[in-house]
Design a protein around this motif. Structure first.
Motif, PDB file in Angstrom:
ATOM      1  N   GLY A  54       0.793  -1.219   0.000  1.00 12.32           N
ATOM      2  CA  GLY A  54       0.000   0.000   0.000  1.00 12.32           C
ATOM      3  C   GLY A  54       0.826   1.269   0.000  1.00 12.32           C
ATOM      4  N   ASP A  55       2.113   1.164   0.353  1.00  5.38           N
ATOM      5  CA  ASP A  55       2.975   2.345   0.335  1.00  5.38           C
ATOM      6  C   ASP A  55       3.238   2.804  -1.101  1.00  5.38           C
ATOM      7  N   ARG A  56       3.202   4.113  -1.302  1.00  9.52           N
ATOM      8  CA  ARG A  56       3.527   4.697  -2.616  1.00  9.52           C
ATOM      9  C   ARG A  56       5.005   5.068  -2.614  1.00  9.52           C
ATOM     10  N   VAL A  57       5.771   4.500  -3.543  1.00 10.51           N
ATOM     11  CA  VAL A  57       7.225   4.626  -3.520  1.00 10.51           C
ATOM     12  C   VAL A  57       7.747   5.146  -4.857  1.00 10.51           C
ATOM     13  N   TRP A  58       9.014   5.596  -4.809  1.00 11.25           N
ATOM     14  CA  TRP A  58       9.736   5.951  -6.034  1.00 11.25           C
ATOM     15  C   TRP A  58      11.160   5.457  -5.921  1.00 11.25           C
ATOM     16  N   TYR A  59      11.799   5.238  -7.076  1.00  6.22           N
ATOM     17  CA  TYR A  59      13.135   4.630  -7.098  1.00  6.22           C
ATOM     18  C   TYR A  59      13.655   4.618  -8.532  1.00  6.22           C
ATOM     19  N   ALA A  60      14.947   4.287  -8.673  1.00  2.07           N
ATOM     20  CA  ALA A  60      15.549   4.121  -9.999  1.00  2.07           C
ATOM     21  C   ALA A  60      15.945   2.678 -10.281  1.00  2.07           C
ATOM     22  N   GLY A  61      16.035   1.851  -9.259  1.00  5.05           N
ATOM     23  CA  GLY A  61      16.299   0.439  -9.491  1.00  5.05           C
ATOM     24  C   GLY A  61      17.752   0.135  -9.777  1.00  5.05           C
ATOM     25  N   SER A  62      17.975  -1.026 -10.381  1.00 10.90           N
ATOM     26  CA  SER A  62      19.323  -1.515 -10.693  1.00 10.90           C
ATOM     27  C   SER A  62      19.395  -1.917 -12.150  1.00 10.90           C
ATOM     28  N   ILE A  63      20.491  -1.553 -12.789  1.00 14.49           N
ATOM     29  CA  ILE A  63      20.674  -1.889 -14.198  1.00 14.49           C
ATOM     30  C   ILE A  63      20.867  -3.387 -14.401  1.00 14.49           C
ATOM     31  N   ALA A  64      21.145  -4.133 -13.324  1.00 10.57           N
ATOM     32  CA  ALA A  64      21.363  -5.579 -13.414  1.00 10.57           C
ATOM     33  C   ALA A  64      20.062  -6.369 -13.324  1.00 10.57           C
ATOM     34  N   ARG A  65      18.929  -5.705 -13.098  1.00 11.56           N
ATOM     35  CA  ARG A  65      17.665  -6.397 -12.932  1.00 11.56           C
ATOM     36  C   ARG A  65      16.662  -5.933 -13.991  1.00 11.56           C
ATOM     37  N   GLN A  66      15.564  -6.654 -14.101  1.00 14.83           N
ATOM     38  CA  GLN A  66      14.504  -6.238 -15.013  1.00 14.83           C
ATOM     39  C   GLN A  66      13.969  -4.877 -14.585  1.00 14.83           C
ATOM     40  N   GLY A  67      13.640  -4.046 -15.583  1.00 11.79           N
ATOM     41  CA  GLY A  67      13.323  -2.660 -15.325  1.00 11.79           C
ATOM     42  C   GLY A  67      11.856  -2.371 -15.087  1.00 11.79           C
ATOM     43  N   SER A  68      11.532  -1.092 -15.140  1.00 11.24           N
ATOM     44  CA  SER A  68      10.216  -0.600 -14.729  1.00 11.24           C
ATOM     45  C   SER A  68       9.187  -0.545 -15.851  1.00 11.24           C
ATOM     46  N   ASN A  69       9.562  -0.900 -17.076  1.00 13.90           N
ATOM     47  CA  ASN A  69       8.598  -0.883 -18.178  1.00 13.90           C
ATOM     48  C   ASN A  69       7.754  -2.158 -18.151  1.00 13.90           C
ATOM     49  N   ALA A  70       7.123  -2.374 -17.004  1.00 11.61           N
ATOM     50  CA  ALA A  70       6.328  -3.574 -16.758  1.00 11.61           C
ATOM     51  C   ALA A  70       5.277  -3.249 -15.710  1.00 11.61           C
ATOM     52  N   GLU A  71       4.235  -4.083 -15.652  1.00 14.63           N
ATOM     53  CA  GLU A  71       3.165  -3.820 -14.690  1.00 14.63           C
ATOM     54  C   GLU A  71       3.640  -3.993 -13.252  1.00 14.63           C
ATOM     55  N   TYR A  72       4.601  -4.894 -13.036  1.00 14.75           N
ATOM     56  CA  TYR A  72       5.157  -5.115 -11.697  1.00 14.75           C
ATOM     57  C   TYR A  72       6.678  -5.203 -11.789  1.00 14.75           C
ATOM     58  N   GLN A  73       7.350  -4.723 -10.750  1.00 14.28           N
ATOM     59  CA  GLN A  73       8.811  -4.735 -10.727  1.00 14.28           C
ATOM     60  C   GLN A  73       9.306  -5.016  -9.313  1.00 14.28           C
ATOM     61  N   LEU A  74      10.420  -5.753  -9.222  1.00 17.18           N
ATOM     62  CA  LEU A  74      11.093  -5.956  -7.950  1.00 17.18           C
ATOM     63  C   LEU A  74      12.200  -4.921  -7.792  1.00 17.18           C
ATOM     64  N   VAL A  75      12.312  -4.350  -6.580  1.00 12.56           N
ATOM     65  CA  VAL A  75      13.393  -3.409  -6.300  1.00 12.56           C
ATOM     66  C   VAL A  75      13.813  -3.595  -4.848  1.00 12.56           C
ATOM     67  N   ASP A  76      15.109  -3.478  -4.605  1.00  9.47           N
ATOM     68  CA  ASP A  76      15.648  -3.573  -3.256  1.00  9.47           C
ATOM     69  C   ASP A  76      15.133  -2.396  -2.425  1.00  9.47           C
ATOM     70  N   GLU A  77      14.571  -2.690  -1.252  1.00 11.57           N
ATOM     71  CA  GLU A  77      14.009  -1.622  -0.421  1.00 11.57           C
ATOM     72  C   GLU A  77      15.033  -0.559  -0.044  1.00 11.57           C
ATOM     73  N   ARG A  78      16.324  -0.918  -0.060  1.00 13.47           N
ATOM     74  CA  ARG A  78      17.367   0.003   0.382  1.00 13.47           C
ATOM     75  C   ARG A  78      17.674   1.086  -0.634  1.00 13.47           C
TER      76      ARG A  78
END
Length: 336
Positions: free
Chosen positions: A84-108
């Motif tokens: 439910g939290d609304r978040v923002w981030y840039a992610g990691s170039i080593a993982r699948q990116g944000s051009n998808a309905e769902y994305q995994l990102v490290d909370e840190r």
């Protein structure tokens, strides 16, 4: 889930440069949050990866290194967020990116998004804010010295990184910021963001600086075409000055920095997530600080244009605009 990816490195005008794919819903690792993506922005790194990186084993590679969305699920070690939290981030170039309905990102490397911005407005900022913050305070260490009376030249200041970097420098330091831009609209843009002076980078930078009343500068941040401007940058820097850059210039002769004892500083905002550095959570901290500054009115979004929903056609258009090197502010896509 729906995603947009590439499977071969192709020119952006090729019909298969970017295309829709169906991928399994990803499962969070211990430190991951899974985010239902609401809006994304497109950065030069998207085009760079598409043109130069081959997906492993022919599997679709999803680009996208900026996102705003809502946490959908969390890993077993997550402590900073909950669904439910609304978040923002840039992610990691080593993982699948944000051009998808769902994305995994490290909370840190994520934080709560600014409450005062829409999803599209917020999506313009994470990658560039991290890059600009790390340039100013980790690479050039501006927070560790008195900046009053110091001068900083920002080459290519009208793009995404320059647009937020000018604001951060003016809000958090006393340094004089001189930005470069060549077109009237881009010069007006960086002036509106707080630049103390603007020069035309179609002219030799050292000569343009002199014409604007600056003999030399203490620091240069070069955001593009560093190889083209390298000689003029050396001339423009004071002895013992500092040069920081983010682009990938053709070969430059760093021996030319020796006479003035100039130092060279590289910035890649993906370094912390790529190597899971001991201070990886600094990206969470700085994004939280940027969000607070936005909500208090000290920073403004650098959104340039919303191109429409997240789909292959609009992503293709965004990549073409990025490759033209004529964008002002950030290009954002919102919704599916």
């Amino acid at each position: 889930m729906k995603a947009f990816a590439f499977t071969k490195s192709l020119p952006i005008d090729h019909p298969d440069a970017l295309h829709a794919v169906e991928l399994p819903l990803p499962t969070p690792e211990p430190h991951d949050i899974r985010v239902a993506v609401s809006a994304v922005s497109v950065n030069p790194v998207d085009a760079k990866v598409r043109k130069s990186a081959l997906p492993e084993g022919g599997e679709p590679r999803v680009l996208g290194y900026d996102a705003v969305g809502v946490v959908d699920a969390v890993g077993s070690a997550v402590t900073r967020f909950q669904p439910g939290d609304r978040v923002w981030y840039a992610g990691s170039i080593a993982r699948q990116g944000s051009n998808a309905e769902y994305q995994l990102v490290d909370e840190r490397i994520a934080s709560l998004a600014p409450k005062s911005l829409s999803d599209a407005q917020a999506a313009a900022l994470p990658l560039t804010a991290i890059t600009a913050w790390e340039l100013l305070f980790d690479r050039l260490e501006l927070g560790m010295r008195d900046t009053k009376g110091k001068t900083l030249l920002v080459v290519g200041a009208a793009g995404g990184v320059g647009s937020i970097l000018i604001q951060l420098a003016k809000q958090l330091t006393d340094i004089t910021v001189i930005g470069t831009a060549s077109r009237p609209e881009s010069q007006a843009w960086i002036t509106s963001l707080g630049a103390d002076a603007v020069i035309d980078h179609h002219q030799p930078l050292d000569e343009a600086l002199n014409a604007a009343g600056y003999e030399q500068v203490d620091m240069v941040i070069s955001l593009n075409q560093t190889d083209h401007h390298f000689e003029a940058i050396i001339n423009a820097l004071k002895p013992q000055g500092k040069l920081a850059l983010i682009d990938d210039p053709e070969l430059i002769d760093v021996r030319k920095l020796k006479l003035k004892s100039l130092s060279l500083h590289w910035e890649l905002m993906f370094t912390r997530p790529l190597f899971t550095t001991e201070d990886i959570a600094k990206q969470h901290d700085l994004l939280s600080e940027v969000a607070a500054m936005v909500d208090s009115g000290r920073l403004t979004t650098t959104l340039g244009e919303v191109l429409g929903p997240i789909n292959a056609d609009n992503l293709t258009r965004a990549h073409a605009l990025i490759e033209s090197n004529r964008t002002v502010g950030k290009l954002v896509l919102e919704g599916f």
